[in-house]
Structures are given as C-alpha cells and as structure tokens.
Design a protein around this motif. Structure first.
Motif, short mmCIF file in Angstrom:
data_model
loop_
_atom_site.label_atom_id
_atom_site.label_comp_id
_atom_site.label_asym_id
_atom_site.label_seq_id
_atom_site.Cartn_x
_atom_site.Cartn_y
_atom_site.Cartn_z
N PHE A 1 0.82 -1.21 0.00
CA PHE A 1 0.00 0.00 0.00
C PHE A 1 0.86 1.26 0.00
N ASP A 2 2.02 1.24 0.66
CA ASP A 2 2.93 2.38 0.58
C ASP A 2 3.38 2.59 -0.87
N ASN A 3 3.63 1.50 -1.58
CA ASN A 3 4.05 1.59 -2.97
C ASN A 3 2.95 2.19 -3.84
N ILE A 4 1.71 1.77 -3.61
CA ILE A 4 0.59 2.35 -4.36
C ILE A 4 0.49 3.85 -4.10
N ILE B 1 -9.09 0.93 -10.84
CA ILE B 1 -9.35 -0.45 -10.43
C ILE B 1 -10.84 -0.72 -10.59
N ASP B 2 -11.19 -1.87 -11.15
CA ASP B 2 -12.60 -2.22 -11.36
C ASP B 2 -13.40 -2.09 -10.08
N GLN B 3 -14.70 -1.84 -10.22
CA GLN B 3 -15.58 -1.61 -9.08
C GLN B 3 -16.06 -2.89 -8.39
N GLY B 4 -15.42 -4.00 -8.62
CA GLY B 4 -15.84 -5.25 -8.01
C GLY B 4 -15.44 -5.36 -6.55
N TRP B 5 -15.70 -6.52 -5.98
CA TRP B 5 -15.41 -6.77 -4.57
C TRP B 5 -13.91 -6.67 -4.28
N GLU B 6 -13.07 -6.90 -5.31
CA GLU B 6 -11.62 -6.83 -5.11
C GLU B 6 -11.19 -5.43 -4.68
N LYS B 7 -11.77 -4.42 -5.33
CA LYS B 7 -11.41 -3.04 -5.00
C LYS B 7 -11.76 -2.73 -3.55
N THR C 1 -12.24 -4.83 -1.11
CA THR C 1 -11.41 -5.64 -0.21
C THR C 1 -10.06 -4.97 -0.01
N LEU C 2 -9.46 -4.50 -1.11
CA LEU C 2 -8.18 -3.79 -1.01
C LEU C 2 -8.31 -2.50 -0.20
N LEU C 3 -9.38 -1.73 -0.45
CA LEU C 3 -9.59 -0.50 0.32
C LEU C 3 -9.77 -0.80 1.80
N GLY C 4 -10.52 -1.85 2.11
CA GLY C 4 -10.71 -2.24 3.52
C GLY C 4 -9.41 -2.66 4.18
N LEU C 5 -8.61 -3.42 3.44
CA LEU C 5 -7.32 -3.86 3.98
C LEU C 5 -6.39 -2.66 4.18
N ASP C 6 -6.41 -1.73 3.26
CA ASP C 6 -5.60 -0.51 3.40
C ASP C 6 -6.07 0.30 4.60
N TYR C 7 -7.38 0.41 4.79
CA TYR C 7 -7.93 1.15 5.94
C TYR C 7 -7.51 0.50 7.24
N LEU C 8 -7.55 -0.83 7.27
CA LEU C 8 -7.18 -1.57 8.48
C LEU C 8 -5.75 -1.29 8.85
#
Length: 187
Positions: free
Chosen positions: A73-76, A172-178, A180-187
């Motif tokens: 996430f730091d790289n992103i 990034i596509d609007q699917g569950w993957e996006k 999930t990634l946003l939630g993991l980044d928030y965490l």
C-alpha cells in the motif's frame, strides 16, 4: 422515489448542521457539536468493528505478511506522492519517489518488498491538502470525519482529490476486489 431520496438527504444534512451550531463556538472548531458526535460514532465503530478485526489481523497474520501488505500500500501511494510533489514544484522529491516506485514495483515484486529503503530512498508522504497549503490555503477549520477521524476542511478536499484524481484507485474495477483492497488498506 427519486425526488424523495435527495429530500431526505437534505433534511439529514440540515439536522446534522443544526446539531453542530453553538452559541459561542471555538474559532478553529465552529462545528464542535458535530465533531463530538462524529468522534463518538468513530469510537463506537472502532470498539465494535475495527479493534476486533485489527486484533485478529495482528495476532494471526504472520509479521512478514503484515510488512508486505504495508509495503504494497505504501508503494501504491507513491503515485499520489509523486503527483503532489510535481504540483508543489518539488521535482527533486518527485524524482526520489519515482525511483522508489520503480524499484519497489520491479525488484520489490509489486511493492511487497521495499528494497528502495535499503538504498537510502525512504518513504515520504505528500497529499493534496499539503499542495493546497503550498499554494496559499493556510488556515482551515477542524472537522472530524466518519471512519477517518480528525482532519480539516482543506485536508478533506485533499482526500477526495488524492483518491479520485491522483491515485490508481479509480482505475481499479468496481468489483469486490477493490473494496477488499480499500478495507485492507484502511485496516
């Protein structure tokens, strides 16, 4: 139904704004009532959801995987850093962070590892709130944002610009993957 939804949103906004007014608000916190209510909401969400999930994440996920996720996430975020450094005319820093991005994306296997740090290229954070400050928006009112926490109006504007205009997230596509990634980044 289409006219009812905007009307209900408008009423909710007026109600929240009404809760935020006081007779003698502080100069830098004119929305103290709203901020306190939002803080209480954030504290409840933190207690009920964020802390238990964070506890499980820290307890059961091996440390090297946690570090890799943080590096990813730091790289992103380097994309946003670079864009803001260019907007602030900090070309030396933009070159520094572009080097970090290229090294960590290639040698660091998509950013899971941070070989750029061992080369002396440490991670920095620049955001659009800082860019607005650089260009003269110096003073801003204090506000507490739901789920995010303390901020200012300037930095709140910056969050939106960073997310929608200066990051990879809109691509990034609007699917569950996006999400999930946003939630993991928030965490």
């Amino acid at each position: 139904r289409r006219t009812l939804t905007p009307a209900l949103i408008g009423i909710a906004c007026l109600t929240i704004t009404g809760c935020a007014t006081q007779k003698n608000p502080h100069v830098d916190d004119p929305f103290e009532g709203l901020n306190r209510a939002t803080f209480g909401f954030n504290k409840a969400v933190d207690t009920v959801v964020v802390k238990p999930v964070s506890y499980a994440y820290l307890k059961y996920l091996p440390q090297p995987i946690q570090v890799g996720i943080g590096n990813f996430f730091d790289n992103i975020r380097e994309v946003t850093n670079i864009a803001n450094e260019v907007l602030q005319l900090k070309f030396k820093y933009a070159t520094h962070d572009l080097s970090r991005l290229l090294i960590n994306t290639t040698v660091g296997i998509g950013g899971l590892f941070d070989p750029a740090a061992s080369l002396g290229l440490e991670h920095r954070k620049e955001d659009f709130g800082q860019t607005l400050y650089y260009w003269g928006y110096k003073h801003s009112y204090y506000i507490v944002l739901p789920f995010i926490g303390p901020s200012t109006f300037r930095d709140t504007i910056g969050l939106g610009v960073d997310f929608y205009a200066l990051s990879i997230w809109p691509w990034i596509d609007q699917g569950w993957e996006k999400y999930t990634l946003l939630g993991l980044d928030y965490l």
